[in-house]
Structures are given as C-alpha cells and as structure tokens.
Scaffold this motif. Structure first.
Motif, PDB file in Angstrom:
ATOM      1  N   ALA A 268     -13.874  -8.350 -27.353  1.00  0.00           N
ATOM      2  CA  ALA A 268     -14.304  -6.945 -27.367  1.00  0.00           C
ATOM      3  C   ALA A 268     -13.968  -6.193 -26.085  1.00  0.00           C
ATOM      4  N   ASP A 269     -14.027  -6.871 -24.938  1.00  0.00           N
ATOM      5  CA  ASP A 269     -13.768  -6.178 -23.671  1.00  0.00           C
ATOM      6  C   ASP A 269     -12.278  -6.107 -23.332  1.00  0.00           C
ATOM      7  N   GLY A 270     -11.428  -6.537 -24.265  1.00  0.00           N
ATOM      8  CA  GLY A 270      -9.988  -6.429 -24.074  1.00  0.00           C
ATOM      9  C   GLY A 270      -9.323  -7.661 -23.511  1.00  0.00           C
ATOM     10  N   ARG A 271     -10.083  -8.639 -23.066  1.00  0.00           N
ATOM     11  CA  ARG A 271      -9.489  -9.848 -22.503  1.00  0.00           C
ATOM     12  C   ARG A 271      -8.850 -10.702 -23.587  1.00  0.00           C
ATOM     13  N   LEU A 272      -7.805 -11.430 -23.221  1.00  0.00           N
ATOM     14  CA  LEU A 272      -7.195 -12.418 -24.096  1.00  0.00           C
ATOM     15  C   LEU A 272      -7.690 -13.793 -23.672  1.00  0.00           C
ATOM     16  N   LEU A 273      -8.340 -14.502 -24.602  1.00  0.00           N
ATOM     17  CA  LEU A 273      -8.942 -15.792 -24.290  1.00  0.00           C
ATOM     18  C   LEU A 273      -8.502 -16.845 -25.297  1.00  0.00           C
ATOM     19  N   ALA A 274      -8.604 -18.110 -24.897  1.00  0.00           N
ATOM     20  CA  ALA A 274      -8.336 -19.210 -25.818  1.00  0.00           C
ATOM     21  C   ALA A 274      -9.334 -19.128 -26.981  1.00  0.00           C
ATOM     22  N   PRO A 275      -8.924 -19.564 -28.172  1.00  0.00           N
ATOM     23  CA  PRO A 275      -9.790 -19.427 -29.355  1.00  0.00           C
ATOM     24  C   PRO A 275     -11.194 -20.004 -29.184  1.00  0.00           C
ATOM     25  N   ASP A 276     -11.325 -21.190 -28.559  1.00  0.00           N
ATOM     26  CA  ASP A 276     -12.655 -21.783 -28.420  1.00  0.00           C
ATOM     27  C   ASP A 276     -13.534 -21.004 -27.445  1.00  0.00           C
ATOM     28  N   ILE A 277     -12.925 -20.442 -26.399  1.00  0.00           N
ATOM     29  CA  ILE A 277     -13.695 -19.613 -25.468  1.00  0.00           C
ATOM     30  C   ILE A 277     -14.035 -18.274 -26.121  1.00  0.00           C
ATOM     31  N   ALA A 278     -13.067 -17.695 -26.843  1.00  0.00           N
ATOM     32  CA  ALA A 278     -13.290 -16.408 -27.518  1.00  0.00           C
ATOM     33  C   ALA A 278     -14.409 -16.522 -28.553  1.00  0.00           C
ATOM     34  N   ARG A 279     -14.503 -17.666 -29.208  1.00  0.00           N
ATOM     35  CA  ARG A 279     -15.567 -17.882 -30.191  1.00  0.00           C
ATOM     36  C   ARG A 279     -16.936 -17.720 -29.552  1.00  0.00           C
ATOM     37  N   ILE A 280     -17.105 -18.284 -28.370  1.00  0.00           N
ATOM     38  CA  ILE A 280     -18.381 -18.218 -27.658  1.00  0.00           C
ATOM     39  C   ILE A 280     -18.659 -16.803 -27.177  1.00  0.00           C
ATOM     40  N   VAL A 281     -17.642 -16.172 -26.592  1.00  0.00           N
ATOM     41  CA  VAL A 281     -17.806 -14.818 -26.061  1.00  0.00           C
ATOM     42  C   VAL A 281     -18.105 -13.827 -27.175  1.00  0.00           C
ATOM     43  N   ASN A 282     -17.388 -13.919 -28.277  1.00  0.00           N
ATOM     44  CA  ASN A 282     -17.623 -13.004 -29.396  1.00  0.00           C
ATOM     45  C   ASN A 282     -18.991 -13.223 -30.035  1.00  0.00           C
ATOM     46  N   ARG A 283     -19.467 -14.463 -30.039  1.00  0.00           N
ATOM     47  CA  ARG A 283     -20.793 -14.756 -30.580  1.00  0.00           C
ATOM     48  C   ARG A 283     -21.884 -14.205 -29.672  1.00  0.00           C
ATOM     49  N   GLY A 284     -21.589 -14.178 -28.367  1.00  0.00           N
ATOM     50  CA  GLY A 284     -22.556 -13.635 -27.422  1.00  0.00           C
ATOM     51  C   GLY A 284     -23.535 -14.646 -26.869  1.00  0.00           C
ATOM     52  N   GLU A 285     -23.279 -15.951 -27.084  1.00  0.00           N
ATOM     53  CA  GLU A 285     -24.153 -16.984 -26.546  1.00  0.00           C
ATOM     54  C   GLU A 285     -23.447 -18.336 -26.567  1.00  0.00           C
ATOM     55  N   LEU A 286     -23.845 -19.202 -25.657  1.00  0.00           N
ATOM     56  CA  LEU A 286     -23.357 -20.578 -25.601  1.00  0.00           C
ATOM     57  C   LEU A 286     -24.436 -21.469 -26.202  1.00  0.00           C
ATOM     58  N   VAL A 287     -24.108 -22.190 -27.260  1.00  0.00           N
ATOM     59  CA  VAL A 287     -25.080 -23.055 -27.931  1.00  0.00           C
ATOM     60  C   VAL A 287     -24.948 -24.464 -27.371  1.00  0.00           C
ATOM     61  N   VAL A 288     -26.043 -24.979 -26.816  1.00  0.00           N
ATOM     62  CA  VAL A 288     -26.043 -26.296 -26.184  1.00  0.00           C
ATOM     63  C   VAL A 288     -27.052 -27.198 -26.891  1.00  0.00           C
ATOM     64  N   ALA A 289     -26.583 -28.331 -27.402  1.00  0.00           N
ATOM     65  CA  ALA A 289     -27.469 -29.305 -28.046  1.00  0.00           C
ATOM     66  C   ALA A 289     -28.170 -30.127 -26.974  1.00  0.00           C
ATOM     67  N   MET A 290     -29.483 -30.332 -27.161  1.00  0.00           N
ATOM     68  CA  MET A 290     -30.282 -31.082 -26.183  1.00  0.00           C
ATOM     69  C   MET A 290     -31.350 -31.884 -26.914  1.00  0.00           C
TER      70      MET A 290
ATOM     71  N   PRO B 137     -25.431 -15.734 -22.322  1.00  0.00           N
ATOM     72  CA  PRO B 137     -26.649 -16.534 -22.173  1.00  0.00           C
ATOM     73  C   PRO B 137     -26.532 -17.849 -22.928  1.00  0.00           C
ATOM     74  N   VAL B 138     -27.434 -18.778 -22.630  1.00  0.00           N
ATOM     75  CA  VAL B 138     -27.421 -20.096 -23.268  1.00  0.00           C
ATOM     76  C   VAL B 138     -28.582 -20.215 -24.241  1.00  0.00           C
ATOM     77  N   ARG B 139     -28.279 -20.728 -25.419  1.00  0.00           N
ATOM     78  CA  ARG B 139     -29.334 -21.049 -26.392  1.00  0.00           C
ATOM     79  C   ARG B 139     -29.347 -22.558 -26.588  1.00  0.00           C
ATOM     80  N   PHE B 140     -30.486 -23.181 -26.299  1.00  0.00           N
ATOM     81  CA  PHE B 140     -30.603 -24.629 -26.420  1.00  0.00           C
ATOM     82  C   PHE B 140     -31.097 -24.999 -27.817  1.00  0.00           C
ATOM     83  N   ASP B 141     -30.328 -25.856 -28.473  1.00  0.00           N
ATOM     84  CA  ASP B 141     -30.707 -26.393 -29.780  1.00  0.00           C
ATOM     85  C   ASP B 141     -31.347 -27.752 -29.547  1.00  0.00           C
ATOM     86  N   ARG B 142     -32.655 -27.837 -29.691  1.00  0.00           N
ATOM     87  CA  ARG B 142     -33.372 -29.078 -29.410  1.00  0.00           C
ATOM     88  C   ARG B 142     -33.793 -29.796 -30.687  1.00  0.00           C
TER      89      ARG B 142
END
Length: 323
Positions: free
Chosen positions: A77-99, A133-138
């Motif tokens: 959205a901000d115009g940057r070109l990113l690798a698909p896996d990084i773009a997936r996280i940025v476009n989603r708006g959160e990093l999902v971390v399993a814990m 931001p980070v969302r922890f999946d516990r």
C-alpha cells in the motif's frame, strides 16, 4: 657434323604483340587474386555482421522475457516493492507468531493480561522492524504443536524456547540459533546408587539403562532416544510432572536443558540432599525460531536480525531473571 645456330628475324610488330600478350596474362592472374581477396573480405564482413546481430537478438529475447515475466516483488500500500512473504505480512497489518499455551518464564509468560519474556521481546523486535504489530497465537498445546502451526501456514513464525530437531526439520525452516543450552540430568541419588553398583557416574551414564522422564511432544523425546538408546523414556505432559517423578523415585532421572535442571536446586537448595545434577559439555540444545518452508525471504530477514541483535541471552543472564 657441325650445327650452326640459326637466327630468325622478329619484326617489331611481333615483339609488341608478345609483350601485350604477357601483360594480359599477368593482369588476369592479378585479377583473380583481387577477386578472391574481395570474396574473402565480403565473407568475413557477413560473418562479423552475424556475430554482431546475435547478441542483439539475445538482448531482444531477454527484454521480451522480462516483459512477459515481471519482477516477483509485490507492491504494498505504501508503494514499496517487497518479497511475497514479507508483503503478505505487511498487507495483513500484523505478524502472527505461534507460541506455546503453557507459560515458560523467563522466555514467555503472561501476568495481569500482559505477555512478557525474552522470546516475546525477540518476536516484537521482528514486528517492529517490519513495521507491524505482533499477534501471538497461543493455541498450540505442545512444543511440536508450535512448529506444526507454522508448517500449516496458520502463523508466520513460531517461537517458544524451541530446539532444532530432525522431526521439526522436515516441516519447517530453522532460523539461526539465538541461544544455546547444554543438556543436563536431574538425578535421584538413591535410585541412581541402586543401578550404579559402585561404578562412577560417567561410566553409568555412558550406558544408562534406567528410566528417564521427559516432556511429551518436545525435543527431549528425540534427544533422549538418540543420546540414551538403552534407557526407558517415560513421557510426562509437563516439566513439573517430570520433576515430580524424579522426586518420588518413579524414574532415576529427568532430562532437559541445564537452565531448567539447575533452576530446580536454585529454587530449593534443600533438594540437594536427595537430588543431584549432571551437565554434559558435548551436548547442547540450539534454540531457534520456526519459519514456513516457502518463506525464504522472511527466514533471511529473521537471521539477519538475530545476527545484528546487540544483546544475546546467555544461561547466566537468564538464570538471574529466573531468581
């Protein structure tokens, strides 16, 4: 008989004719050479033209291929070109971390609704560098379950004091090691003496045949089978249950990393009367983050962040936090 030379008179016209004939022959000879040289020059020029044209055709083909296959990067959205896996996280708006669901301080634990710990800090640092931001999946109830959650694509990363194992290595990528822990045993003195029969501790451990308690669905099941092939592994759901089994004499020893084993006696020194610890200098557990098998750029990013991290936890620093 004497032969005399006879001279035949040659007229001036005949002489001029002979000279002209010789000149004509010479011109023909020279002309054939010029023609041959010209033909060779023309052939070389054609060859050179083809040589020049070949790279031009290749360049045109490459340009056409690029037009048909644009950059694999994804514009966010901000115009940057990113690798698909990084773009997936940025476009989603959160990093999902399993814990892991069960707290394991000081690596991760929840108090008053707030999650804290060294593993939590590392995950949040990654989110910060990605700008989300980070969302922890516990939801995972076992250590292996954390890796399985990442493998299923339900989380971007997994972190829970996870060691590298051959089983997990078949479904996820391991990040660089962010902490190393030596292996150790918490031993029941009475039960150990019964099987030792007067032999030294190293001798007994080299061919250990007693019962060892380990946490189920953890790296210690795999490590136990590999490092103590003659022992009987008894699986317990939690580390507390495994330790309780040693105290009761249900097993001879409990197997885990030096941090947790040493912490038992540090919390209650009186247990040294009935329990003892043994650490191994040649065995260690490498703690890593789990990354999906398709997320190569995310893995590289995490590895670089770990390498540049100014503060790297050690056994000594973590033990201070546990007191």
């Amino acid at each position: 008989m004497t032969i005399r030379s006879i001279r035949f008179p040659i007229s001036r016209a005949s002489a001029r004719f002979g000279a002209g004939l010789m000149s004509l022959c010479l011109a023909m000879l020279l002309g054939s050479g010029v023609v041959a040289q010209a033909a060779g020059t023309a052939g070389q020029a054609a060859s050179n033209a083809r040589a020049v044209a070949a790279p031009q055709l290749a360049l045109q083909a490459d340009t056409s291929a690029l037009a048909q296959n644009p950059s694999p990067l994804v514009r966010v959205a901000d115009g940057r070109l990113l690798a698909p896996d990084i773009a997936r996280i940025v476009n989603r708006g959160e990093l999902v971390v399993a814990m892991l669901k069960t707290d394991n301080p000081p690596f991760f634990s929840e108090k008053n609704g707030e999650l804290n710990g060294t593993d939590v800090d590392l995950a949040r640092l990654i989110g910060k560098e990605l700008g989300v931001p980070v969302r922890f999946d516990r939801s995972p109830e076992t250590y292996d379950g954390v890796a399985e959650t990442v493998a299923a694509g339900q989380a971007d990363l997994g972190i829970s004091r996870l060691a590298r194992t051959l089983k997990r290595g078949q479904i996820v990528h391991f990040s660089s090691t962010y902490m190393r822990l030596g292996h150790a045993l918490l031993i029941n003195r009475v039960r150990f003496a019964e099987i030792a029969g007067g032999s030294s501790v190293p001798q007994v451990l080299r061919n250990f045949k007693g019962k060892i308690s380990v946490i189920g669905s953890s790296s210690w099941e795999e490590f136990g089978r590999r490092n103590f092939p003659n022992a009987t592994l008894v699986v317990y759901p939690t580390w507390g249950d495994a330790v309780a089994a040693v105290k009761k004499g249900e097993v001879v020893a409990a197997y885990r990393d030096e941090l947790e084993v040493m912490a038992i006696l540090r919390r209650d020194p009186s247990l040294a009367l009935t329990l003892r610890t043994v650490t191994f200098n040649d065995l260690e557990s490498s703690l890593s983050m789990m990354v999906g098998v398709r997320d190569a750029t995310l893995l590289s990013f995490v590895n670089e962040l770990i390498a540049q991290r100014p503060e790297k936890p050690t056994v000594a620093s973590v033990l201070k936090m546990m007191n």
